[in-house]
Design a protein around this motif. Structure first.
Motif, PDB file in Angstrom:
ATOM      1  N   ARG A  60      57.037  14.586  -3.274  1.00 21.45           N
ATOM      2  CA  ARG A  60      56.132  13.688  -2.674  1.00 21.45           C
ATOM      3  C   ARG A  60      56.775  12.581  -1.564  1.00 21.45           C
ATOM      4  O   ARG A  60      57.811  12.345  -1.595  1.00 21.45           O
ATOM      5  CB  ARG A  60      55.603  12.616  -3.799  1.00 21.45           C
ATOM      6  CG  ARG A  60      54.610  11.779  -3.282  1.00 21.45           C
ATOM      7  CD  ARG A  60      53.884  11.098  -4.291  1.00 21.45           C
ATOM      8  NE  ARG A  60      52.402  10.650  -4.209  1.00 21.45           N
ATOM      9  CZ  ARG A  60      51.430   9.622  -4.790  1.00 21.45           C
ATOM     10  NH1 ARG A  60      52.265   9.221  -5.692  1.00 21.45           N
ATOM     11  NH2 ARG A  60      50.676   9.482  -4.275  1.00 21.45           N
ATOM     12  N   VAL A  61      56.068  12.728  -0.379  1.00 24.11           N
ATOM     13  CA  VAL A  61      56.782  11.813   0.707  1.00 24.11           C
ATOM     14  C   VAL A  61      56.129  10.423   0.903  1.00 24.11           C
ATOM     15  O   VAL A  61      54.841  10.126   0.697  1.00 24.11           O
ATOM     16  CB  VAL A  61      56.416  12.521   2.262  1.00 24.11           C
ATOM     17  CG1 VAL A  61      56.802  11.823   3.194  1.00 24.11           C
ATOM     18  CG2 VAL A  61      57.107  13.799   1.967  1.00 24.11           C
ATOM     19  N   HIS A  62      56.977   9.390   0.786  1.00 24.45           N
ATOM     20  CA  HIS A  62      56.451   8.023   1.411  1.00 24.45           C
ATOM     21  C   HIS A  62      56.919   7.637   2.709  1.00 24.45           C
ATOM     22  O   HIS A  62      58.163   7.746   3.135  1.00 24.45           O
ATOM     23  CB  HIS A  62      57.137   7.125   0.273  1.00 24.45           C
ATOM     24  CG  HIS A  62      56.796   7.239  -1.049  1.00 24.45           C
ATOM     25  ND1 HIS A  62      55.716   6.340  -1.601  1.00 24.45           N
ATOM     26  CD2 HIS A  62      56.945   8.123  -2.130  1.00 24.45           C
ATOM     27  CE1 HIS A  62      55.432   6.755  -2.779  1.00 24.45           C
ATOM     28  NE2 HIS A  62      56.150   7.891  -3.240  1.00 24.45           N
ATOM     29  N   LEU A  63      56.150   7.247   3.415  1.00 21.37           N
ATOM     30  CA  LEU A  63      56.293   6.751   4.976  1.00 21.37           C
ATOM     31  C   LEU A  63      56.055   5.393   5.054  1.00 21.37           C
ATOM     32  O   LEU A  63      55.227   4.705   4.520  1.00 21.37           O
ATOM     33  CB  LEU A  63      55.223   7.472   5.861  1.00 21.37           C
ATOM     34  CG  LEU A  63      55.081   9.101   5.743  1.00 21.37           C
ATOM     35  CD1 LEU A  63      53.839   9.629   6.885  1.00 21.37           C
ATOM     36  CD2 LEU A  63      56.301   9.718   6.147  1.00 21.37           C
ATOM     37  N   ILE A  64      57.241   4.851   5.617  1.00 25.17           N
ATOM     38  CA  ILE A  64      57.298   3.272   5.746  1.00 25.17           C
ATOM     39  C   ILE A  64      57.405   2.869   7.234  1.00 25.17           C
ATOM     40  O   ILE A  64      58.574   3.654   7.937  1.00 25.17           O
ATOM     41  CB  ILE A  64      58.463   2.825   5.006  1.00 25.17           C
ATOM     42  CG1 ILE A  64      58.249   3.115   3.351  1.00 25.17           C
ATOM     43  CG2 ILE A  64      58.446   1.148   5.291  1.00 25.17           C
ATOM     44  CD1 ILE A  64      59.582   2.929   2.727  1.00 25.17           C
ATOM     45  N   ASP A  65      56.252   2.298   7.737  1.00 24.62           N
ATOM     46  CA  ASP A  65      56.446   1.932   9.249  1.00 24.62           C
ATOM     47  C   ASP A  65      55.314   0.697   9.427  1.00 24.62           C
ATOM     48  O   ASP A  65      54.522   0.735   8.658  1.00 24.62           O
ATOM     49  CB  ASP A  65      55.846   3.032  10.113  1.00 24.62           C
ATOM     50  CG  ASP A  65      56.619   2.935  11.462  1.00 24.62           C
ATOM     51  OD1 ASP A  65      57.134   4.082  11.830  1.00 24.62           O
ATOM     52  OD2 ASP A  65      56.277   2.117  12.313  1.00 24.62           O
ATOM     53  N   ILE A  66      55.804  -0.187  10.453  1.00 24.22           N
ATOM     54  CA  ILE A  66      54.775  -1.099  10.708  1.00 24.22           C
ATOM     55  C   ILE A  66      53.629  -0.735  11.537  1.00 24.22           C
ATOM     56  O   ILE A  66      52.822  -1.641  12.010  1.00 24.22           O
ATOM     57  CB  ILE A  66      55.530  -2.457  11.089  1.00 24.22           C
ATOM     58  CG1 ILE A  66      56.188  -2.077  12.477  1.00 24.22           C
ATOM     59  CG2 ILE A  66      56.438  -2.992   9.988  1.00 24.22           C
ATOM     60  CD1 ILE A  66      56.887  -3.342  13.126  1.00 24.22           C
ATOM     61  N   SER A  67      53.696   0.426  12.170  1.00 24.39           N
ATOM     62  CA  SER A  67      52.847   1.011  13.387  1.00 24.39           C
ATOM     63  C   SER A  67      51.749   1.734  12.500  1.00 24.39           C
ATOM     64  O   SER A  67      52.046   2.759  11.957  1.00 24.39           O
ATOM     65  CB  SER A  67      53.455   1.813  14.120  1.00 24.39           C
ATOM     66  OG  SER A  67      52.451   2.471  15.014  1.00 24.39           O
ATOM     67  N   PRO A  68      50.517   1.324  12.446  1.00 27.95           N
ATOM     68  CA  PRO A  68      49.452   2.160  11.874  1.00 27.95           C
ATOM     69  C   PRO A  68      49.249   3.271  12.466  1.00 27.95           C
ATOM     70  O   PRO A  68      49.059   4.560  11.992  1.00 27.95           O
ATOM     71  CB  PRO A  68      48.243   1.110  11.778  1.00 27.95           C
ATOM     72  CG  PRO A  68      48.467   0.454  12.876  1.00 27.95           C
ATOM     73  CD  PRO A  68      50.072   0.204  12.959  1.00 27.95           C
ATOM     74  N   GLN A  69      49.551   3.340  13.821  1.00 27.13           N
ATOM     75  CA  GLN A  69      49.426   4.629  14.675  1.00 27.13           C
ATOM     76  C   GLN A  69      50.445   5.656  14.141  1.00 27.13           C
ATOM     77  O   GLN A  69      50.073   6.874  13.934  1.00 27.13           O
ATOM     78  CB  GLN A  69      49.458   4.499  16.055  1.00 27.13           C
ATOM     79  CG  GLN A  69      48.433   3.479  16.669  1.00 27.13           C
ATOM     80  CD  GLN A  69      48.401   2.070  16.434  1.00 27.13           C
ATOM     81  OE1 GLN A  69      49.610   1.706  16.004  1.00 27.13           O
ATOM     82  NE2 GLN A  69      47.454   1.405  16.749  1.00 27.13           N
ATOM     83  N   ALA A  70      51.753   5.220  13.882  1.00 26.99           N
ATOM     84  CA  ALA A  70      52.579   6.206  13.526  1.00 26.99           C
ATOM     85  C   ALA A  70      52.429   6.827  12.022  1.00 26.99           C
ATOM     86  O   ALA A  70      52.536   8.045  11.885  1.00 26.99           O
ATOM     87  CB  ALA A  70      54.041   5.465  13.415  1.00 26.99           C
ATOM     88  N   LEU A  71      52.056   5.974  11.361  1.00 27.99           N
ATOM     89  CA  LEU A  71      51.816   6.587   9.904  1.00 27.99           C
ATOM     90  C   LEU A  71      50.523   7.370   9.735  1.00 27.99           C
ATOM     91  O   LEU A  71      50.794   8.578   9.248  1.00 27.99           O
ATOM     92  CB  LEU A  71      51.157   5.235   9.005  1.00 27.99           C
ATOM     93  CG  LEU A  71      52.437   4.253   8.605  1.00 27.99           C
ATOM     94  CD1 LEU A  71      51.770   2.861   8.143  1.00 27.99           C
ATOM     95  CD2 LEU A  71      53.292   4.823   7.721  1.00 27.99           C
ATOM     96  N   GLU A  72      49.390   7.270  10.545  1.00 31.72           N
ATOM     97  CA  GLU A  72      48.302   7.921  10.711  1.00 31.72           C
ATOM     98  C   GLU A  72      48.658   9.358  11.259  1.00 31.72           C
ATOM     99  O   GLU A  72      48.279  10.444  10.952  1.00 31.72           O
ATOM    100  CB  GLU A  72      47.389   7.495  11.514  1.00 31.72           C
ATOM    101  CG  GLU A  72      46.015   8.232  11.733  1.00 31.72           C
ATOM    102  CD  GLU A  72      44.899   7.485  12.458  1.00 31.72           C
ATOM    103  OE1 GLU A  72      43.658   8.207  12.749  1.00 31.72           O
ATOM    104  OE2 GLU A  72      45.106   6.463  12.834  1.00 31.72           O
TER     105      GLU A  72
END
Length: 319
Positions: free
Chosen positions: A103-115
């Motif tokens: 399972r991958v957890h992505l952590i970023d303050i940018s919603p564009q990067a996460l999407e």
């Protein structure tokens, strides 16, 4: 699925940081939608070789990196700062090709990067959770979700550790280490020291893309906080601080001027030549990277170096 969007502290931090000497703005605010797109463009410039060097190393050694997760139930991969998702996809493909899953957890303050990254991983049928949050907050959530499961691999790539000054970088690694269990790992990407001209071209490219990336921070302050920065009166400056072993980015006022930021309840004066410090990018030797990991109570497993671009990937164990 993205969870935990943080409340904005942009105005309060701008009010605080523009009162400092020297004046500062935090580099995390460079990455709005336009800033993220400009950074993607920077990564494709011939003078900025970090991304291509790291991708070469990941392509060559991905199976070695993910080997501790293969045939281990409940494995987790956590990426601190996912960017456009190209690197995590390389590792996810290697894990799937080796018969593993995680399972991958992505952590970023940018919603564009996460999407963008979530879309890439979903196409591979990888289970993914996005956290729009600072690194440590997101890592705590991911670690709590993974508690009692298999090994966890934390990724801190793109030489993001270089945005922390020396003692701060070590403290950050120590806090990551405190979150991990004895079966967990950290993969750290670090840009290495190289000739000054090469470094400065990477942060002040002839096309002006990095300058636009830096100046866009003032555009964001104007748009989101009601600022009245005159963008044309601030120039991009990149310099090599040899004593501190870092590249610094600044915005330099071309004239005496007053700037008001309504949401921060701030009016600030700039003198001609006065600068706003917007980013640091520390560079390392391979030995410094190893020592920093050891000082944070990690054990070194492997270190791979791209000699052409002078970039290192180091796999640490938390045992």
């Amino acid at each position: 699925m993205t969870i935990g969007s943080p409340a904005s502290t942009f105005a309060a931090e701008v009010a605080r940081d523009l009162r400092l000497q020297p004046k500062q703005l935090q580099s995390k605010y460079l990455y709005d939608a336009l800033g993220s797109s400009l950074f993607d463009a920077i990564c494709r410039l011939p003078w900025y070789r970090v991304t291509r060097a790291e991708s070469r190393l990941l392509t060559a050694h991905a199976r070695e990196v993910v080997r501790p997760l293969v045939r281990k139930a409940g494995s987790t991969v956590v990426e601190l700062g996912c960017g456009n998702g190209e690197k995590i996809v390389l590792l996810a493909e290697a894990l799937l090709a080796s018969g593993g899953s995680a399972r991958v957890h992505l952590i970023d303050i940018s919603p564009q990067a996460l999407e963008q990254t979530e879309e890439r991983l979903t196409r591979l049928h990888v289970s993914v959770v996005g956290h729009q949050s600072p690194y440590e907050e997101g890592l705590r959530r991911a670690a709590a979700a993974a508690a009692g499961g298999g090994p966890m691999l934390v990724l801190l790539l793109g030489s993001n550790i270089g945005n922390f000054d020396g003692p701060e970088a070590l403290n950050f690694l120590q806090r990551i280490r405190a979150t991990l269990g004895p079966l967990d790992f950290l993969l750290l990407g670090t840009d290495l020291v190289k000739p000054e001209r090469e470094l400065l071209l990477a942060y002040d490219d002839p096309l002006g893309v990095t300058a636009a990336f830096n100046r866009n921070l003032l555009v964001r302050v104007n748009r989101e906080l009601g600022g009245d920065f005159d963008i044309e009166r601030f120039g991009h400056v990149a310099l090599w601080n040899e004593a501190e072993q870092r590249v610094e980015m600044h915005l330099e006022s071309g004239t005496a001027q007053m700037v008001h930021v309504a949401a921060a309840d701030l009016t600030v004066r700039f003198e001609p030549g006065e600068r706003i410090w917007t980013e640091s990018s520390c560079k390392y030797t391979p030995e410094q990277v190893q020592q920093m990991g050891a000082d944070a109570d990690f054990a070194i497993c492997e270190q791979w170096i791209d000699q052409k671009a002078r970039f290192a990937l180091t796999l640490f164990g938390a045992a």
